[in-house]
Design an enzyme around this catalytic site. Structure first.
Site, mmCIF file in Angstrom:
data_model
loop_
_atom_site.group_PDB
_atom_site.id
_atom_site.type_symbol
_atom_site.label_atom_id
_atom_site.label_comp_id
_atom_site.label_asym_id
_atom_site.label_seq_id
_atom_site.Cartn_x
_atom_site.Cartn_y
_atom_site.Cartn_z
ATOM 1 C CG HIS A 162 -6.639 19.825 -15.716
ATOM 2 N ND1 HIS A 162 -7.017 20.208 -16.743
ATOM 3 C CD2 HIS A 162 -5.601 18.889 -15.925
ATOM 4 C CE1 HIS A 162 -6.381 19.455 -17.906
ATOM 5 N NE2 HIS A 162 -5.325 18.689 -17.249
ATOM 6 C CD GLN B 213 -0.686 10.526 -18.159
ATOM 7 O OE1 GLN B 213 -0.299 10.736 -19.152
ATOM 8 N NE2 GLN B 213 -1.498 11.237 -17.288
ATOM 9 C CD GLN C 4 2.563 13.647 -22.980
ATOM 10 O OE1 GLN C 4 3.230 13.944 -22.010
ATOM 11 N NE2 GLN C 4 1.456 13.284 -22.774
ATOM 12 C CG LEU D 175 -5.309 24.355 -16.828
ATOM 13 C CD1 LEU D 175 -5.038 25.249 -15.707
ATOM 14 C CD2 LEU D 175 -4.776 22.958 -16.922
ATOM 15 N N GLY E 191 -5.087 11.869 -12.764
ATOM 16 C CA GLY E 191 -6.541 11.307 -12.775
ATOM 17 C C GLY E 191 -6.849 10.003 -13.314
HETATM 18 O O1 PAF Z 1 -1.942 13.921 -18.609
HETATM 19 C C1 PAF Z 1 -1.321 14.768 -19.139
HETATM 20 O O2 PAF Z 1 -1.853 15.884 -19.468
HETATM 21 C C2 PAF Z 1 0.390 14.513 -19.545
HETATM 22 O O3 PAF Z 1 0.455 13.319 -20.037
HETATM 23 C C3 PAF Z 1 1.331 15.036 -18.465
HETATM 24 C C4 PAF Z 1 1.013 13.663 -17.275
HETATM 25 C C5 PAF Z 1 1.025 16.272 -17.817
HETATM 26 C C6 PAF Z 1 2.776 14.581 -18.903
HETATM 27 O O4 PAF Z 1 2.903 15.267 -20.158
#
Ligand code: PAF
Length: 272
Positions: free
Chosen positions: A33, A149, A57, A29, A143
């Site tokens: 965040h 994303q 991912q 964080l 964000g």
């Molecule tokens: O942006 C991120 O930290 C990640 O891609 C998320 C949205 C938490 C999904 O794992």
């Protein structure tokens, strides 16, 4: 702060809340965040943060292993911000149920990071969809640094008629230029100086495009400059039109410069 690890406890809790703000994270964080959390807290009484480093991912095992993890520090930040709930599932818990929605990947998922990180966005949408099905939040906070994303999650939500509003939040920057990112924890102070130099060059480039009314945007010279100052690898530097998500050609389009490059082994992305 209540820490929830199992989805059965989560379901129990959710049944009692009707207006929930949700901030998905992979931990590590930072101020970006914190900004999302502060916004979320203003929007509704109940806020839940998730911390889950989603293996699906990552297109490289090494990247997954070296992704910054510092749960002690994360917990401290969340407590300081008075976050009510933290969901920290394990892989089995989050991936073991059958979802009702189908993963929707808008064609923009094949560009930029999608081109250089095969399977990345499918993994992101998969896990975010699972969170949305479990939590049914009223709001999800994301964000703009991860613009692609954010866009793809929105498209998935629309396509599946999920009743969650996406709240997009501005990028928070260190020294005006360097965007906060969990990956910055893997940068030393020299790396940071180098990254900062790149972002300054790209800002300048955007100003030049606008000021000189450039008719054919081309980044080959700026790429050369960036390599010259010590960046070893650039995945992409592209101007993307924010209205149609195609490559921007001219100065007067509504575009952002999207970039992904490596400082040593750390891959950084940004857009502005
Ligand atoms: O942006 C991120 O930290 C990640 O891609 C998320 C949205 C938490 C999904 O794992």
């Amino acid at each position: 702060m209540k820490i929830i690890r199992q989805k059965k406890d989560l379901k129990n809790l959710i049944s009692k809340i009707n207006c929930l703000s949700f901030i998905p994270t992979m931990g590590g964080l930072h101020k970006g965040h914190e900004f999302l959390i502060k916004k979320a807290k203003k929007k509704s009484k109940f806020t839940i943060v998730s911390i889950f480093v989603n293996p699906k991912q990552f297109n490289s095992k090494k990247d997954f292993i070296t992704y910054p993890r510092n749960y002690k520090r994360d917990l401290k930040i969340l407590k300081k911000l008075n976050v009510k709930y933290l969901y920290m599932p394990n892989s089995r818990d989050i991936f073991s149920f059958k979802t009702s929605n189908k993963i929707y990947l808008h064609p923009f998922s094949n560009k930029l990071c999608g081109k250089y990180r095969p399977g990345h966005f499918k993994g992101v949408i998969d896990v975010v969809n699972r969170f949305l099905e479990l939590l049914t939040p009223k709001y999800i906070f994301l964000g703009k640094k991860d613009y692609q994303q954010l866009f793809l999650i929105k498209k998935h939500i629309d396509k599946n008629k999920i009743k969650t509003f996406v709240i997009s939040c501005n990028t928070i920057r260190e020294n005006k230029f360097l965007p906060y990112s969990s990956r910055n924890f893997n940068l030393n102070k020299y790396d940071k100086v180098l990254a900062l130099k790149v972002y300054k060059l790209l800002r300048k480039e955007k100003n030049i495009i606008k000021k000189n009314k450039i008719q054919k945007i081309n980044f080959s010279n700026i790429k050369k400059k960036i390599l010259k100052i010590g960046i070893k690898k650039i995945d992409y530097i592209e101007a993307i039109n924010l209205d149609n998500f195609k490559k921007a050609k001219k100065f007067n389009e509504n575009f952002n410069i999207f970039s992904a490059f490596y400082v040593n082994k750390v891959r950084l992305i940004d857009n502005f």
